[in-house]
Design a protein around this motif. Structure first.
Motif, PDB file in Angstrom:
ATOM      1  N   THR A 174      47.848  37.734  41.114  1.00 18.45           N
ATOM      2  CA  THR A 174      46.447  37.978  41.431  1.00 18.45           C
ATOM      3  C   THR A 174      45.725  36.626  41.461  1.00 18.45           C
ATOM      4  O   THR A 174      46.350  35.584  41.365  1.00 18.45           O
ATOM      5  N   GLY A 175      44.414  36.664  41.597  1.00 18.80           N
ATOM      6  CA  GLY A 175      43.645  35.416  41.638  1.00 18.80           C
ATOM      7  C   GLY A 175      43.144  35.158  43.047  1.00 18.80           C
ATOM      8  O   GLY A 175      43.680  35.694  44.033  1.00 18.80           O
ATOM      9  N   SER A 176      42.125  34.317  43.138  1.00 19.21           N
ATOM     10  CA  SER A 176      41.491  34.059  44.436  1.00 19.21           C
ATOM     11  C   SER A 176      42.462  33.399  45.420  1.00 19.21           C
ATOM     12  O   SER A 176      42.352  33.580  46.630  1.00 19.21           O
ATOM     13  N   THR A 177      43.417  32.636  44.896  1.00 25.20           N
ATOM     14  CA  THR A 177      44.416  31.980  45.747  1.00 25.20           C
ATOM     15  C   THR A 177      45.152  32.992  46.623  1.00 25.20           C
ATOM     16  O   THR A 177      45.523  32.690  47.763  1.00 25.20           O
ATOM     17  N   ALA A 189      51.106  32.904  35.481  1.00 25.87           N
ATOM     18  CA  ALA A 189      50.738  34.251  35.018  1.00 25.87           C
ATOM     19  C   ALA A 189      49.715  34.023  33.904  1.00 25.87           C
ATOM     20  O   ALA A 189      48.771  33.267  34.088  1.00 25.87           O
ATOM     21  N   PHE A 190      49.914  34.593  32.702  1.00 23.88           N
ATOM     22  CA  PHE A 190      49.010  34.247  31.601  1.00 23.88           C
ATOM     23  C   PHE A 190      49.786  33.520  30.501  1.00 23.88           C
ATOM     24  O   PHE A 190      49.468  33.624  29.323  1.00 23.88           O
ATOM     25  N   ASN A 249      37.899  32.529  34.215  1.00 24.20           N
ATOM     26  CA  ASN A 249      38.037  33.889  34.748  1.00 24.20           C
ATOM     27  C   ASN A 249      36.824  34.772  34.481  1.00 24.20           C
ATOM     28  O   ASN A 249      36.658  35.796  35.135  1.00 24.20           O
ATOM     29  N   GLY A 294      50.452  31.648  41.355  1.00 24.37           N
ATOM     30  CA  GLY A 294      49.354  30.701  41.423  1.00 24.37           C
ATOM     31  C   GLY A 294      49.466  29.860  40.155  1.00 24.37           C
ATOM     32  O   GLY A 294      50.430  29.973  39.400  1.00 24.37           O
ATOM     33  N   VAL A 295      48.489  29.045  39.925  1.00 23.83           N
ATOM     34  CA  VAL A 295      48.509  28.243  38.694  1.00 23.83           C
ATOM     35  C   VAL A 295      47.089  28.117  38.158  1.00 23.83           C
ATOM     36  O   VAL A 295      46.128  28.018  38.933  1.00 23.83           O
ATOM     37  N   TYR A 330      34.244  36.370  37.098  1.00 27.92           N
ATOM     38  CA  TYR A 330      34.399  37.618  37.851  1.00 27.92           C
ATOM     39  C   TYR A 330      33.796  38.820  37.124  1.00 27.92           C
ATOM     40  O   TYR A 330      33.715  39.918  37.664  1.00 27.92           O
ATOM     41  N   ASP A 359      50.752  40.205  35.614  1.00 24.37           N
ATOM     42  CA  ASP A 359      49.961  40.332  34.391  1.00 24.37           C
ATOM     43  C   ASP A 359      48.807  41.315  34.549  1.00 24.37           C
ATOM     44  O   ASP A 359      48.467  41.708  35.667  1.00 24.37           O
ATOM     45  N   HIS A 408      48.702  26.990  33.434  1.00 22.72           N
ATOM     46  CA  HIS A 408      49.334  28.269  33.084  1.00 22.72           C
ATOM     47  C   HIS A 408      49.904  28.954  34.320  1.00 22.72           C
ATOM     48  O   HIS A 408      49.397  28.780  35.425  1.00 22.72           O
ATOM     49  N   LYS A 440      43.096  22.160  40.861  1.00 21.15           N
ATOM     50  CA  LYS A 440      44.508  22.380  40.525  1.00 21.15           C
ATOM     51  C   LYS A 440      45.307  21.074  40.523  1.00 21.15           C
ATOM     52  O   LYS A 440      46.511  21.092  40.298  1.00 21.15           O
TER      53      LYS A 440
HETATM   54  N1  LIG Z   1      46.646  35.170  35.515  1.00 18.18           N
HETATM   55  C1  LIG Z   1      46.137  34.614  36.722  1.00 18.18           C
HETATM   56  C2  LIG Z   1      47.149  33.668  37.297  1.00 18.18           C
HETATM   57  O1  LIG Z   1      48.294  34.411  37.703  1.00 18.18           O
HETATM   58  C3  LIG Z   1      46.557  32.903  38.462  1.00 18.18           C
HETATM   59  O2  LIG Z   1      47.533  32.077  39.019  1.00 18.18           O
HETATM   60  C4  LIG Z   1      45.399  32.068  37.985  1.00 18.18           C
HETATM   61  C5  LIG Z   1      44.761  31.236  39.094  1.00 18.18           C
HETATM   62  O3  LIG Z   1      43.745  31.950  39.722  1.00 18.18           O
HETATM   63  P1  LIG Z   1      43.017  31.500  41.038  1.00 18.18           P
HETATM   64  O4  LIG Z   1      43.983  31.781  42.141  1.00 18.18           O
HETATM   65  O5  LIG Z   1      41.811  32.386  41.117  1.00 18.18           O
HETATM   66  O6  LIG Z   1      42.709  30.072  40.904  1.00 18.18           O
HETATM   67  O7  LIG Z   1      44.427  32.940  37.454  1.00 18.18           O
HETATM   68  C6  LIG Z   1      44.778  33.943  36.542  1.00 18.18           C
HETATM   69  O8  LIG Z   1      44.561  33.410  35.292  1.00 18.18           O
END
Ligand SMILES: N[C@@H]1[C@@H](O)[C@H](O)[C@@H](COP(=O)(O)O)O[C@@H]1O
Length: 231
Positions: A38-41, A135-136, A160, A127-128, A163, A65, A133, A197
């Motif tokens: 998940t995540g905006s990426t 995932a979590f 986070n 994603g990261v 959101y 997660d 991190h 990132k």
């Molecule tokens: N647990 C998720 C991660 O799996 C994700 O990679 C990260 C980055 O999110 P974004 O893509 O919004 O930067 O956010 C969350 O914390």
């Protein structure tokens, strides 16, 4: 022999096209289990997949997660995100995510890890986080960890919580596949966009492998593709 490929892209749209093409090839060679993030990426990626004619009806999906305490009907849950962004638009054979409101957390972790064992992941999207991190799995998490309950760091909560509406409290714990669970995937596709990132990608491309930067574990994985605009 290990495979580590970096694909530099000019836009997330370009990344999405590359991924749709990769998935098309993988589906031809029998892709059966896909690890999703998940995540905006991931949003442009899921948009691209949703608009494609790729067929996932024979593919089982696993998510990384889920927040503890959030039901799948809560709009901030990762289950809700996945339904809204992808599963309502593309039919999968099965989709799995941890149950944020499971009564017994330990049992929920064991249940999820057993499911993963029965369907080894062919391709895992990642994603990261800004702190490295995956995932979590926050800094300091054991590289051997399996699905577990993670306590989120202040920095992750801060990032986070954007959101969540003001009156809502963002959960401080989450179920997450462990680093060991993620490393079992046959191939990993990591996506990272934007200056925020950069520190994490620098850690990945540097010399050290350290639990303080969970992303650096990917240097031990046999097949990683990094798609990024960070040069
Ligand atoms: N647990 C998720 C991660 O799996 C994700 O990679 C990260 C980055 O999110 P974004 O893509 O919004 O930067 O956010 C969350 O914390």
């Amino acid at each position: 022999m290990s495979f580590f490929e970096i694909i530099y892209v000019g836009s997330q749209q370009e990344a999405s096209t590359i991924i749709v093409n990769k998935l098309e090839e993988e589906l031809k060679s029998g892709l059966s289990s896909l690890g999703l993030a998940t995540g905006s990426t991931m949003i442009p990626i899921y948009n691209g997949i949703a608009e494609s004619n790729l067929d996932f009806s024979q593919v089982t999906a696993f998510n990384l997660d889920e927040y503890i305490g959030l039901a799948s009907t809560n709009k901030n849950s990762f289950a809700f995100f996945m339904n809204e962004r992808l599963f309502s638009k593309k039919l999968f054979k099965e989709t799995h995510i941890q149950n944020g409101i499971a009564e017994d957390k330990q049992l929920e972790c064991e249940r999820y890890e057993k499911k993963l064992d029965r369907h080894p992941i062919d391709i895992q999207f990642l994603g990261v986080g800004e702190n490295g991190h995956i995932a979590f799995n926050e800094p300091g998490t054991s590289f051997d960890s399996l699905t577990h309950v993670a306590s989120l760091t202040d920095s992750t909560i801060e990032v986070n919580s954007q959101y969540f509406d003001d009156h809502e409290h963002m959960p401080t714990q989450a179920y997450t596949m462990g680093i060991g669970s993620i490393m079992k995937a046959k191939k990993i596709i990591l996506l990272a966009f934007g200056e925020k990132k950069r520190a994490a990608i620098d850690a990945l491309l540097g010399n050290n492998i350290t639990e303080q930067w969970p992303i650096t574990v990917l240097k031990k994985h046999p097949h990683v593709t990094l798609i990024t605009n960070i040069k």
